[in-house]
Design a protein around this motif. Structure first.
Motif, short mmCIF file in Angstrom:
data_model
loop_
_atom_site.label_atom_id
_atom_site.label_comp_id
_atom_site.label_asym_id
_atom_site.label_seq_id
_atom_site.Cartn_x
_atom_site.Cartn_y
_atom_site.Cartn_z
N TRP A 263 10.23 8.34 -5.60
CA TRP A 263 10.58 8.35 -4.17
C TRP A 263 11.34 7.12 -3.70
CZ3 TRP A 263 9.90 13.00 -2.15
CH2 TRP A 263 8.94 13.84 -2.71
N LEU A 264 10.87 5.96 -4.11
CA LEU A 264 11.52 4.73 -3.62
C LEU A 264 12.54 4.19 -4.63
CD1 LEU A 264 8.38 3.07 -2.03
CD2 LEU A 264 10.49 3.60 -0.81
N GLY A 265 12.87 5.00 -5.62
CA GLY A 265 13.81 4.51 -6.64
C GLY A 265 14.94 5.48 -6.88
N ALA B 25 15.09 7.59 -1.14
CA ALA B 25 14.57 6.27 -0.74
C ALA B 25 14.71 6.00 0.75
CB ALA B 25 15.29 5.18 -1.53
N LEU B 26 15.89 6.31 1.32
CA LEU B 26 16.07 6.00 2.75
C LEU B 26 15.11 6.83 3.60
CD1 LEU B 26 17.69 4.39 4.85
CD2 LEU B 26 19.29 6.31 4.97
N GLY B 27 14.96 8.11 3.28
CA GLY B 27 14.03 8.96 4.02
C GLY B 27 12.62 8.42 3.92
N ASN B 28 12.27 7.90 2.75
CA ASN B 28 10.93 7.36 2.56
C ASN B 28 10.72 6.09 3.38
OD1 ASN B 28 8.69 5.90 1.01
ND2 ASN B 28 8.65 7.97 0.17
N VAL B 29 11.73 5.24 3.40
CA VAL B 29 11.62 4.00 4.20
C VAL B 29 11.50 4.38 5.69
CG1 VAL B 29 12.76 1.85 4.86
CG2 VAL B 29 12.86 2.62 2.50
N LEU C 108 10.22 7.12 6.84
CA LEU C 108 8.88 7.67 7.02
C LEU C 108 7.86 6.54 7.18
CD1 LEU C 108 7.64 10.50 7.08
CD2 LEU C 108 7.12 10.26 4.65
N TYR C 109 8.04 5.48 6.40
CA TYR C 109 7.16 4.31 6.53
C TYR C 109 7.27 3.75 7.96
CZ TYR C 109 5.71 -0.51 6.52
OH TYR C 109 5.12 -1.68 6.87
N CYS C 110 8.51 3.65 8.45
CA CYS C 110 8.73 3.08 9.78
C CYS C 110 8.05 3.93 10.85
CB CYS C 110 10.22 2.96 10.07
SG CYS C 110 11.03 1.73 9.05
N VAL C 111 8.09 5.26 10.66
CA VAL C 111 7.43 6.14 11.63
C VAL C 111 5.93 5.89 11.57
CG1 VAL C 111 6.90 8.55 12.19
CG2 VAL C 111 9.22 7.91 11.50
N ALA D 140 0.84 -1.21 0.00
CA ALA D 140 0.00 0.00 0.00
C ALA D 140 0.88 1.25 0.00
CB ALA D 140 -0.91 0.00 1.22
N TRP D 141 1.94 1.20 0.80
CA TRP D 141 2.86 2.35 0.88
C TRP D 141 3.51 2.60 -0.48
CZ3 TRP D 141 3.66 5.87 4.65
CH2 TRP D 141 4.79 6.68 4.58
N SER D 142 3.94 1.52 -1.14
CA SER D 142 4.58 1.65 -2.47
C SER D 142 3.61 2.27 -3.47
CB SER D 142 5.04 0.29 -2.99
OG SER D 142 5.99 -0.26 -2.15
N PHE D 143 2.33 1.85 -3.41
CA PHE D 143 1.32 2.41 -4.32
C PHE D 143 1.16 3.92 -4.07
CE2 PHE D 143 -0.91 -1.94 -4.74
CZ PHE D 143 -0.17 -2.23 -5.87
#
Lengths: 455, 298
Positions: free
Chosen positions: B155-157, B162-166, B168-171, B127-130
């Motif tokens: 963002w993820l590529g 990418a790291l900031g986005n990952v 953000l997902y973790c938060v 869902a996050w990737s979408f």
């Protein structure tokens, strides 16, 4: 109470340590003699056959069981399909518990197990006549499979520990209906490929995509371009290096330049670097891209997503460089192996030979949609047009088929995925990536030499 | 006498299984890891060889030169430690504080924050990737709508985002669980204390720092320790979002790839043990600091 607890703890520890020490002694010749006798007489034998029950399903194995048992009335094949076999086989084989006699799995663990005696050396099986043919297995497997299964890690002599199960091409898949509608033809050379990309782009369609977070999908291009630039002799040196000189060859800059060129010219679908395999394949199916870097599993994997009418074709990497031939990366992910301490080695070998017959290979294509790196004419097989196109690439002599597995332990197998990503993002040049690759390759060579005690 | 014997039998029976389980799946496995870390498989002789500390020296060389991304993996693991301890838990604490204040729709928000904990991480990352999809994702679409199309990213590529986005997902996915624990602790603070402070004219900020935090300090210490330890096991988030590409890998992910892609059991074991030791030291230091802080309040 403390004393009791201590005694209990010590007992448990001793039991644990003993559990890790199992006997490695095995009288292989007596096993073989016994097994050979079983094959010729009518004493009932049960052969346990485990297989990874993934995309290929169970039907083919059920067919093998029925056919083999009808040929050998005293043999019962006990099948065990397991979707997690690739993981569960490791403790079984290394721990020696619940071991199958024959197993079909994904991965290259057999290299290590072979040298440890945990899987049976079956070099003699390659000299045996395969069921339904008058040829030996050596004569039947294709060149890419030979590169892979003829195991000679450090130049100490070829040994064989496994036979091919599934394999197939990993290249460029294109949308034939779209190509026909626009009058495009798949190119033969790299320059023609660039021209084609320009034509596709001009139509507002992205020429190419791939699952960007899995950089191994670039392999058909990257390795193909390496071989085309190096030529076959130098590619063989790349796989089995005698020094680290091969890794500083200027020809290895070319693949990086080509990758940079495709990205700079905007031939990849926007956002490709962030796509996983499902997303990228959906984009291709939805005609957002005309071509996709993918493998022979694509049609099956996306079985529910194709429109009513579709036509896709597997194609090689267009020719270039001193090789000047189209190249096709052949993936050989799966293999059949025999447990090193099986009580029925001869029956197990005979069963493996049976699975390699033309009929079994055709059935594998028809029942499971799977391909095998065996030189059989399967033009009569009832398979889809896409699978037929895959078969064509495997049997087309004008295409240089190769595998990047099966090189010596000194080979620099890495493909510098991070540098590929950095070039895509425009954060790195081809020159910079090449420099990093050279340094890593030289370092890898020295490390591997040290590990093998070759200094 | 008889009673004593049956008591002993009962204790042995009760202890045997957990002890055996611990001995096999913890002790034996860890001994094996230590053994692997000083061995390498040699294809020449077809056997494992004792190589002293060569795997460790190779690991440190790889970390320093960032070969095979080992440097980035170790850096990221410590960044995750900082993320868990200094960002996720403080945010969760603030959220928990406001939710216990029974702000409008507080039950709804509590559920929303907790939902990521009951959904499979595979579904969540999908869902996050979408959401961050470069061409069809809602984020880039919104940027387009509000006239900030120039900020659109893959963002993820891309290694710059990418790291900031990952993280953000973790938060996003990490607040809920901590929030639940901390809300529970805040809810158990005697109402009389909070009411008295309100009568004394204590502001929300004062209440948060001088009453809430000291009152639930043992719970905060617990979630911090759990969060700190979890940083050294981060694996699925980068694996599922980016496959560890674009500078997002972690040590556990690197360890798994070293085994599965390179059969490098020795190097992987050395990396695993090194990060375990570093993790232990980091968690120990954090615990000591938190205990010292706690004593000050006592």
């Amino acid at each position: 109470m403390k004393k009791l607890f201590s005694i209990l703890l010590v007992a448990v520890l001793i039991l644990t340590l003993l559990a890790g020490c199992s006997s490695n002694d095995a009288d292989v010749s007596s096993q073989e003699a016994q097994s050979s006798k079983e094959l010729s007489d009518s004493e009932p034998v049960t052969l346990k056959v485990a297989y990874f029950e993934g995309g290929f399903g169970a039907d083919w194995f059920e067919w093998l069981k029925a056919e083999y048992e009808s040929l050998h009335e005293n043999v019962t094949i006990e099948l065990e399909g397991d979707a997690n076999l690739n993981d569960t086989i490791v403790p079984k084989i290394e721990g020696g518990t619940e071991t199958p006699d024959v197993f079909f799995v994904n991965g290259i663990k057999w290299k290590q197990w072979g040298t440890q005696g945990l899987v049976l050396e079956i070099s003699d099986l390659y000299d045996m006549e395969v069921y339904g043919t008058e040829s030996t297995l050596n004569e039947i497997i294709n060149d890419a499979a030979k590169e892979y299964f003829y195991f000679d890690p450090v130049g100490a002599g070829v040994k064989k520990y496994a036979v091919p199960w599934s394999a197939g091409p990993f290249g460029v898949v294109y949308n034939k209906i779209m190509f026909d509608e626009h009058g495009w033809t798949y190119p033969n050379t790299y320059d023609e490929f660039l021209n084609l990309c320009e034509l596709i782009k001009a139509e507002g369609i992205a020429p190419l995509t791939y699952p960007g977070i899995y950089k191994n999908y670039v392999s058909p291009f990257y390795r193909g371009w390496q071989i085309q630039s190096l030529g076959v002799d130098k590619w063989k040196e790349y796989k089995n290096p005698t020094s680290d000189e091969i890794y500083i060859d200027e020809a290895l800059l070319k693949p990086w330049e080509k990758w940079e060129e495709l990205n700079k010219k905007g031939y990849l679908l926007e956002g490709t670097p962030a796509l996983n395999h499902t997303s990228a394949q959906i984009e291709f199916i939805n005609e957002k891209a005309a071509m996709i870097l993918n493998g022979y599993w694509l049609e099956n994997e996306m079985a529910d997503a194709w429109p009513d009418e579709y036509e896709i074709v597997m194609a090689p990497t267009p020719a270039d460089g001193i090789l000047n031939k189209n190249t096709m990366l052949t993936l050989i992910p799966d293999s059949g192996q025999i447990y090193g301490k099986t009580k029925h080695p001869e029956i197990a070998k005979d069963f493996l030979l049976f699975t390699l017959s033309p009929e079994a290979t055709q059935k594998f294509a028809e029942m499971s949609g799977g391909l095998r790196p065996l030189n059989y004419d399967l033009s009569d097989a009832e398979v889809t047009d896409f699978i037929k196109s895959c078969l064509n690439t495997l049997s087309d002599n004008s295409i240089y088929s190769f595998t990047d597995k099966g090189g010596s332990e000194l080979m620099y197998i890495d493909k510098n995925y991070d540098e590929m990503g950095e070039i895509e993002s425009g954060n790195m040049t081809a020159e910079q990536a090449y420099k990093i690759m050279k340094n890593n390759a030289k370092k890898n060579y020295e490390d591997k030499k040290d590990e093998l005690g070759l200094d | 006498m008889k009673k004593n014997t049956s008591k002993k039998i009962f204790i042995v029976a009760m202890l045997a299984w957990p002890l055996l389980h611990w001995a096999i799946f913890t002790l034996y496995m860890n001994i094996q890891t230590v053994v692997y870390s000083v061995q390498r498989f040699n294809y020449y002789i077809g056997d494992w060889q004792f190589v002293k500390f060569k795997n460790y020296s190779k690991l440190f060389d790889y970390i320093l030169t960032n070969t095979d991304n080992f440097g980035i993996a170790f850096r990221n693991t410590f960044l995750w430690l900082g993320l868990n301890v200094f960002i996720i838990i403080p945010i969760a604490l603030v959220v928990a504080y406001f939710l216990t204040k029974k702000i409008p729709l507080y039950r709804f928000f509590s559920s929303v924050f907790f939902i990521p904990n009951i959904i499979s991480i595979v579904v969540l990352t999908m869902a996050w990737s979408f959401m961050w999809h470069p061409t069809q994702g809602v984020v880039n679409s919104i940027l387009d709508i509000i006239g900030l199309g120039s900020l659109k990213q893959t963002w993820l590529g891309n290694s710059s985002t990418a790291l900031g986005n990952v993280f953000l997902y973790c938060v996003w996915a990490g607040i809920g669980w901590n929030n639940l624990i901390l809300s529970g602790a805040i809810g158990k603070i005697p109402k009389e204390i909070l009411e008295a402070s309100e009568l004394d004219g204590v502001t929300n900020v004062q209440e948060f720092f001088h009453i809430i935090i000291p009152s639930i300090w043992p719970t905060i210490v617990t979630v911090v320790i759990i969060g700190a330890a979890a940083a050294f096991r981060v694996f699925l988030q980068p694996q599922l979002l980016t496959n560890g590409q674009y500078g997002t890998t972690s040590v556990p992910l690197r360890v798994v790839k070293t085994v599965t892609e390179d059969s490098g059991y020795g190097l992987a074991s050395a990396a695993g043990l090194t990060i375990a030791v570093l993790g232990f030291i980091a968690v120990y230091i954090i615990k000591s600091l938190l205990d010292r802080l706690g004593k000050k309040w006592e």
